[in-house]
Motif scaffolding. Structure first.
Motif, mmCIF file in Angstrom:
data_model
loop_
_atom_site.group_PDB
_atom_site.id
_atom_site.type_symbol
_atom_site.label_atom_id
_atom_site.label_comp_id
_atom_site.label_asym_id
_atom_site.label_seq_id
_atom_site.Cartn_x
_atom_site.Cartn_y
_atom_site.Cartn_z
ATOM 1 N N UNK A 110 0.339 -1.430 0.501
ATOM 2 C CA UNK A 110 0.044 -0.255 0.263
ATOM 3 C C UNK A 110 1.026 1.128 0.307
ATOM 4 N N UNK A 111 0.725 1.678 -0.992
ATOM 5 C CA UNK A 111 1.390 2.893 -1.005
ATOM 6 C C UNK A 111 0.417 4.374 -1.451
ATOM 7 N N UNK A 112 1.327 5.584 -1.101
ATOM 8 C CA UNK A 112 0.617 6.713 -1.674
ATOM 9 C C UNK A 112 -0.525 7.283 -0.995
ATOM 10 N N UNK A 113 -0.298 6.746 0.372
ATOM 11 C CA UNK A 113 -1.380 6.893 1.297
ATOM 12 C C UNK A 113 -1.722 8.666 2.731
ATOM 13 N N UNK A 114 -2.286 9.309 1.614
ATOM 14 C CA UNK A 114 -2.726 10.729 2.277
ATOM 15 C C UNK A 114 -3.912 10.479 3.215
ATOM 16 N N UNK A 115 -5.055 9.612 2.431
ATOM 17 C CA UNK A 115 -6.466 10.391 2.963
ATOM 18 C C UNK A 115 -6.705 9.559 4.567
ATOM 19 N N UNK A 116 -6.822 10.782 5.571
ATOM 20 C CA UNK A 116 -7.501 9.654 6.905
ATOM 21 C C UNK A 116 -8.446 9.129 6.507
ATOM 22 N N UNK A 117 -9.567 9.455 5.488
ATOM 23 C CA UNK A 117 -11.125 8.758 5.538
ATOM 24 C C UNK A 117 -11.176 7.572 4.596
#
Length: 401
Positions: free
Chosen positions: A31-38
């Motif tokens: 899993x990469x490129x993960x910024x959104x807490x939703x």
């Protein structure tokens, strides 16, 4: 005792806790490129033996300190995982799994920390189950298997057993997709035969198709390489039918009608196949919406070279062709099958034989099922990580006549 690593790239899916989210990248590397807490990342694995299991995470590329909320809804487990740049393997403690079946583990970034400090959440590589006594008690899509097919989920099939296989010229089938079982990627294939297949698909949130394809006798995944003598020839098509060549799963002629079919309606499919005197065979597909028009409409009629045959190997299947939607269950009913030979004599459909694809055969996924009832007919179900059934490949279903 042994440790088992369950790779995120083969076994996880994303969803959103609000109307829209910034998507993450789910690749074989993790899993990469993960910024959104939703964004919620859900990882699935199957447990055959109840017990206490120790969990931990393997991660990399820690850009900043971060917190993830880890939950297992089925056992009311929750844990805050706190990452820092020196902590790539992170313990999540022990969980007591009381029943056999699929376990879903959710991962969600905390809102408070991402608002305080910019950056991505850690790259998640694998979930580790430690101190496992019996390795065969844990099942998941392994990294030695295709992540594409593993995340799609198992395809399931019904082969029709006819009173006679000789000179079958006409075959009819009714297809009903139940409510909420029409996820994107669904292909409810009504009539498959030795040279092609015919059914209905969910292609996007806004498009659905009635699809009919015929394979070329030339074995290739690149339609551009098919020689003139092996080309599938279009004889006729419906007014709104789109026709073109296809590849990547063999090659041939493809035809489809963009059509807004809905759940709960028994759509009717008719396939006609027969040999010609010039060394070809003709296959024609017809579709009927009982709520809209009185008779069948033509999808397309294709002429296939280097074979002279009536309809053979008749079957149906349920498939998910969208790997990102393999966590959503789907189901289909097939009913009122009829077959006629070239003399117009009815040939009885005696039963069906259930089979599944390599994803199930190699025990990468267990979320498949099939059966029969005398009201709705034969049924197939797949995907969604529902409880394991006892149906085995080769099982025969019979509907009372």
């Amino acid at each position: 005792m042994t440790d088992i690593q369950i790779p995120f790239g083969w076994n996880s899916y994303q969803s959103c806790s609000k109307s829209s989210c910034n998507e993450v990248d789910i690749e074989e590397s993790g899993i990469s490129g993960w910024r959104d807490s939703n964004v919620i990342i859900s990882l699935f694995f199957y447990v055959a033996i109840a017990g206490v299991y120790d969990l931990s995470i393997v991660s990399e590329n820690i850009y900043r300190e971060a917190e993830l909320l880890v939950t297992i809804p089925s056992i009311q487990y929750s844990h805050i995982a706190k990452f820092n740049t020196d902590n790539l393997n992170l313990s999540l403690g022990s969980v007591h799994i009381e029943n056999s079946g699929y376990v879903k583990v959710n991962f969600q970034g905390t809102k408070s920390l991402i608002n305080r400090k910019a950056g991505k959440y850690p790259k998640l590589k694998a979930l580790i189950l430690s101190n496992i006594e019996n390795k065969s008690a844990i099942s998941f899509v392994e990294d030695s298997f295709s992540s594409h097919f593993g995340r799609r989920g198992p395809s399931v099939h019904l082969r029709y057993n006819l009173q006679s296989k000789k000179n079958i010229k006409y075959f009819f089938n009714e297809v009903t997709v139940p409510k909420n079982m029409d996820a994107i990627g669904t292909y409810a294939m009504a009539i498959g035969f030795g040279q092609g297949y015919f059914g209905m698909q969910v292609n996007s949130n806004t498009e659905r198709r009635i699809l009919f394809s015929v394979w070329s006798p030339q074995k290739t995944d690149d339609p551009k390489t098919i020689s003139a003598e092996n080309e599938i020839k279009l004889l006729a098509k419906g007014k709104k039918t789109i026709t073109k060549s296809f590849g990547n799963e063999g090659s041939g002629g493809q035809s489809y009608l963009v059509y807004p079919w809905v759940t709960g309606v028994a759509y009717q499919f008719k396939l006609v196949g027969y040999p010609t005197q010039d060394g070809y065979s003709v296959f024609s597909a017809y579709f009927k919406d009982p709520t809209k028009f009185e008779d069948y409409i033509l999808i397309a009629s294709w002429k296939r070279p280097k074979i002279q045959t009536y309809l053979t190997g008749l079957y149906s299947f349920l498939e998910n062709f969208e790997p990102e939607k393999g966590n959503i269950s789907r189901k289909v009913y097939f009913n009122n099958q009829k077959a006629y030979n070239n003399k117009g004599k009815k040939v009885n459909v005696l039963s069906t034989t259930f089979t599944y694809d390599e994803t199930a055969t190699k025990q990468q996924r267990y979320d498949y099922d099939g059966g029969v009832d005398n009201v709705n007919g034969y049924n197939l179900r797949n995907c969604g990580f529902f409880d394991k059934t006892q149906i085995k490949t080769g099982e025969t279903f019979t509907k009372n006549q």
